[in-house]
Design a protein around this motif. Structure first.
Motif, PDB file in Angstrom:
ATOM      1  N   TYR A  65       1.018  -1.077   0.080  1.00 20.16           N
ATOM      2  CA  TYR A  65       0.053  -0.087  -0.175  1.00 20.16           C
ATOM      3  C   TYR A  65       0.934   1.280  -0.072  1.00 20.16           C
ATOM      4  O   TYR A  65       0.773   2.055  -0.808  1.00 20.16           O
ATOM      5  CB  TYR A  65      -0.955  -0.036   1.178  1.00 20.16           C
ATOM      6  N   HIS A  66       1.761   1.308   1.053  1.00 17.18           N
ATOM      7  CA  HIS A  66       2.752   2.487   1.158  1.00 17.18           C
ATOM      8  C   HIS A  66       3.495   2.610  -0.188  1.00 17.18           C
ATOM      9  O   HIS A  66       3.751   3.959  -0.423  1.00 17.18           O
ATOM     10  CB  HIS A  66       3.319   2.421   2.544  1.00 17.18           C
ATOM     11  N   LEU A  67       4.124   1.632  -0.711  1.00 15.46           N
ATOM     12  CA  LEU A  67       4.847   1.687  -1.730  1.00 15.46           C
ATOM     13  C   LEU A  67       4.197   2.337  -3.018  1.00 15.46           C
ATOM     14  O   LEU A  67       4.476   3.428  -3.872  1.00 15.46           O
ATOM     15  CB  LEU A  67       5.501   0.291  -2.291  1.00 15.46           C
ATOM     16  N   ILE A  68       2.793   1.925  -3.204  1.00 19.85           N
ATOM     17  CA  ILE A  68       1.956   2.363  -4.293  1.00 19.85           C
ATOM     18  C   ILE A  68       1.695   3.720  -4.025  1.00 19.85           C
ATOM     19  O   ILE A  68       1.762   4.531  -5.200  1.00 19.85           O
ATOM     20  CB  ILE A  68       0.716   1.527  -4.286  1.00 19.85           C
ATOM     21  N   MET A  69       1.515   4.073  -2.788  1.00 18.83           N
ATOM     22  CA  MET A  69       1.091   5.650  -2.655  1.00 18.83           C
ATOM     23  C   MET A  69       2.542   6.461  -2.943  1.00 18.83           C
ATOM     24  O   MET A  69       2.503   7.765  -3.517  1.00 18.83           O
ATOM     25  CB  MET A  69       0.682   5.880  -1.176  1.00 18.83           C
ATOM     26  N   PHE A  70       3.659   5.856  -2.555  1.00 18.04           N
ATOM     27  CA  PHE A  70       4.909   6.640  -2.834  1.00 18.04           C
ATOM     28  C   PHE A  70       5.138   6.678  -4.324  1.00 18.04           C
ATOM     29  O   PHE A  70       5.588   8.115  -5.016  1.00 18.04           O
ATOM     30  CB  PHE A  70       6.315   5.691  -2.178  1.00 18.04           C
ATOM     31  N   LEU A  71       5.229   5.591  -5.009  1.00 17.25           N
ATOM     32  CA  LEU A  71       5.299   5.442  -6.530  1.00 17.25           C
ATOM     33  C   LEU A  71       4.207   6.747  -7.058  1.00 17.25           C
ATOM     34  O   LEU A  71       4.925   7.551  -7.915  1.00 17.25           O
ATOM     35  CB  LEU A  71       4.912   4.329  -7.337  1.00 17.25           C
ATOM     36  N   GLU A  72       3.009   6.800  -6.805  1.00 17.72           N
ATOM     37  CA  GLU A  72       2.041   7.718  -7.214  1.00 17.72           C
ATOM     38  C   GLU A  72       2.374   9.270  -6.898  1.00 17.72           C
ATOM     39  O   GLU A  72       2.476  10.007  -7.713  1.00 17.72           O
ATOM     40  CB  GLU A  72       0.639   7.361  -6.918  1.00 17.72           C
ATOM     41  N   ALA A  73       2.819   9.298  -5.544  1.00 21.83           N
ATOM     42  CA  ALA A  73       3.302  10.660  -4.976  1.00 21.83           C
ATOM     43  C   ALA A  73       4.496  11.318  -5.776  1.00 21.83           C
ATOM     44  O   ALA A  73       4.691  12.445  -5.925  1.00 21.83           O
ATOM     45  CB  ALA A  73       3.621  10.647  -3.617  1.00 21.83           C
ATOM     46  N   ASN A  74       5.264  10.397  -6.424  1.00 23.84           N
ATOM     47  CA  ASN A  74       6.336  10.640  -7.062  1.00 23.84           C
ATOM     48  C   ASN A  74       6.417  10.654  -8.693  1.00 23.84           C
ATOM     49  O   ASN A  74       7.607  10.502  -9.281  1.00 23.84           O
ATOM     50  CB  ASN A  74       7.410  10.112  -6.478  1.00 23.84           C
ATOM     51  N   ASN A  75       5.295  10.639  -9.089  1.00 27.00           N
ATOM     52  CA  ASN A  75       4.884  10.322 -10.580  1.00 27.00           C
ATOM     53  C   ASN A  75       5.659   9.088 -11.288  1.00 27.00           C
ATOM     54  O   ASN A  75       6.271   9.497 -12.178  1.00 27.00           O
ATOM     55  CB  ASN A  75       4.830  11.853 -10.987  1.00 27.00           C
ATOM     56  N   ILE A  76       5.709   7.901 -10.311  1.00 28.94           N
ATOM     57  CA  ILE A  76       6.518   7.069 -11.100  1.00 28.94           C
ATOM     58  C   ILE A  76       5.213   6.154 -11.439  1.00 28.94           C
ATOM     59  O   ILE A  76       4.712   5.479 -10.805  1.00 28.94           O
ATOM     60  CB  ILE A  76       7.610   6.346 -10.115  1.00 28.94           C
ATOM     61  N   ILE A  78       3.474   3.036 -12.724  1.00 36.09           N
ATOM     62  CA  ILE A  78       3.539   1.561 -12.706  1.00 36.09           C
ATOM     63  C   ILE A  78       3.765   0.937 -13.908  1.00 36.09           C
ATOM     64  O   ILE A  78       4.404  -0.283 -13.954  1.00 36.09           O
ATOM     65  CB  ILE A  78       2.380   0.846 -11.808  1.00 36.09           C
ATOM     66  N   GLU A  79       2.958   1.245 -14.936  1.00 35.96           N
ATOM     67  CA  GLU A  79       3.152   0.553 -16.245  1.00 35.96           C
ATOM     68  C   GLU A  79       4.680   0.830 -16.867  1.00 35.96           C
ATOM     69  O   GLU A  79       5.124  -0.363 -17.211  1.00 35.96           O
ATOM     70  CB  GLU A  79       2.436   1.403 -17.372  1.00 35.96           C
ATOM     71  N   ASP A  80       5.378   1.815 -16.388  1.00 34.56           N
ATOM     72  CA  ASP A  80       6.632   1.965 -16.836  1.00 34.56           C
ATOM     73  C   ASP A  80       7.718   0.957 -16.024  1.00 34.56           C
ATOM     74  O   ASP A  80       8.537   0.484 -16.454  1.00 34.56           O
ATOM     75  CB  ASP A  80       7.122   3.202 -16.690  1.00 34.56           C
ATOM     76  N   VAL A  81       7.186   0.840 -14.935  1.00 36.80           N
ATOM     77  CA  VAL A  81       7.974   0.073 -13.917  1.00 36.80           C
ATOM     78  C   VAL A  81       7.658  -1.485 -14.419  1.00 36.80           C
ATOM     79  O   VAL A  81       8.899  -2.595 -14.598  1.00 36.80           O
ATOM     80  CB  VAL A  81       7.380   0.005 -12.476  1.00 36.80           C
ATOM     81  N   MET A  82       6.705  -1.938 -14.826  1.00 36.70           N
ATOM     82  CA  MET A  82       6.391  -3.095 -15.341  1.00 36.70           C
ATOM     83  C   MET A  82       7.209  -3.514 -16.496  1.00 36.70           C
ATOM     84  O   MET A  82       7.735  -4.387 -16.874  1.00 36.70           O
ATOM     85  CB  MET A  82       4.669  -3.391 -15.617  1.00 36.70           C
ATOM     86  N   ALA A  83       7.063  -2.325 -17.462  1.00 35.25           N
ATOM     87  CA  ALA A  83       7.629  -2.571 -18.754  1.00 35.25           C
ATOM     88  C   ALA A  83       9.208  -2.635 -18.368  1.00 35.25           C
ATOM     89  O   ALA A  83      10.078  -3.496 -19.199  1.00 35.25           O
ATOM     90  CB  ALA A  83       7.686  -1.240 -19.515  1.00 35.25           C
ATOM     91  N   GLU A  84       9.858  -2.063 -17.606  1.00 34.45           N
ATOM     92  CA  GLU A  84      11.270  -2.229 -17.047  1.00 34.45           C
ATOM     93  C   GLU A  84      11.559  -3.661 -16.376  1.00 34.45           C
ATOM     94  O   GLU A  84      12.476  -4.263 -16.937  1.00 34.45           O
ATOM     95  CB  GLU A  84      11.630  -1.183 -16.035  1.00 34.45           C
ATOM     96  N   LEU A  85      10.664  -4.021 -15.747  1.00 34.85           N
ATOM     97  CA  LEU A  85      10.667  -5.627 -15.263  1.00 34.85           C
ATOM     98  C   LEU A  85      10.582  -6.396 -16.230  1.00 34.85           C
ATOM     99  O   LEU A  85      11.528  -7.504 -16.531  1.00 34.85           O
ATOM    100  CB  LEU A  85       9.427  -5.845 -14.249  1.00 34.85           C
ATOM    101  N   ASP A  86       9.762  -6.261 -17.408  1.00 33.20           N
ATOM    102  CA  ASP A  86       9.598  -7.193 -18.479  1.00 33.20           C
ATOM    103  C   ASP A  86      10.930  -7.225 -19.407  1.00 33.20           C
ATOM    104  O   ASP A  86      11.293  -8.199 -19.813  1.00 33.20           O
ATOM    105  CB  ASP A  86       8.267  -6.925 -19.423  1.00 33.20           C
ATOM    106  N   LYS A  87      11.515  -6.146 -19.634  1.00 30.75           N
ATOM    107  CA  LYS A  87      12.883  -5.869 -20.224  1.00 30.75           C
ATOM    108  C   LYS A  87      13.936  -6.974 -19.598  1.00 30.75           C
ATOM    109  O   LYS A  87      14.769  -7.295 -20.248  1.00 30.75           O
ATOM    110  CB  LYS A  87      13.498  -4.506 -20.308  1.00 30.75           C
ATOM    111  N   ARG A  88      13.911  -6.914 -18.184  1.00 31.45           N
ATOM    112  CA  ARG A  88      14.754  -7.908 -17.471  1.00 31.45           C
ATOM    113  C   ARG A  88      14.581  -9.355 -17.623  1.00 31.45           C
ATOM    114  O   ARG A  88      15.426 -10.149 -17.083  1.00 31.45           O
ATOM    115  CB  ARG A  88      14.710  -7.300 -16.179  1.00 31.45           C
ATOM    116  N   LYS A  89      13.574  -9.897 -18.307  1.00 32.95           N
ATOM    117  CA  LYS A  89      13.299 -11.188 -18.053  1.00 32.95           C
ATOM    118  C   LYS A  89      14.448 -11.893 -19.172  1.00 32.95           C
ATOM    119  O   LYS A  89      15.006 -11.421 -20.209  1.00 32.95           O
ATOM    120  CB  LYS A  89      12.126 -11.634 -18.949  1.00 32.95           C
ATOM    121  N   LYS A  90      14.748 -13.220 -18.850  1.00 36.64           N
ATOM    122  CA  LYS A  90      16.004 -13.623 -19.389  1.00 36.64           C
ATOM    123  C   LYS A  90      15.537 -15.021 -19.976  1.00 36.64           C
ATOM    124  O   LYS A  90      14.607 -15.855 -19.651  1.00 36.64           O
ATOM    125  CB  LYS A  90      17.372 -14.153 -18.558  1.00 36.64           C
TER     126      LYS A  90
END
Length: 90
Positions: A65-76, A78-90
């Motif tokens: 909960y708090h991480l989600i609010m932190f991400l949103e408060a800082n305009n991060i 989540i779709e970009d975070v998921m795309a970054e994680l997807d790029k890391r797949k091996k």
């Protein structure tokens, strides 16, 4: 399961657009310092819960909960975070 996370992101985004007086969510979204403090606090509480084998699920939920609010408060976006994680797949 993922619906719950998506609902939290939607809540955060909705509250950013339409704040609710007295909302803890809005307080976290508007006070970046508080949001940061709470993420750090909740992560430490989760680590302690794991070490003591108590309240792990409760503390993990607090971290999410708090991480989600932190991400949103800082305009991060989540779709970009998921795309970054997807790029890391091996």
């Amino acid at each position: 399961m993922l619906n719950t996370l998506e609902n939290l992101f939607n809540l955060a985004r909705e509250r950013k657009k339409n704040p609710v007086d007295g909302s803890y969510t809005n307080e976290l979204l508007s006070n970046k310092s508080l949001s940061k403090e709470k993420v750090l606090e909740e992560i430490n509480e989760l680590i302690e819960a794991v070490e003591k084998d108590t309240n792990k699920t409760h503390e993990a939920a607090d971290v999410f909960y708090h991480l989600i609010m932190f991400l949103e408060a800082n305009n991060i976006n989540i779709e970009d975070v998921m795309a970054e994680l997807d790029k890391r797949k091996k």
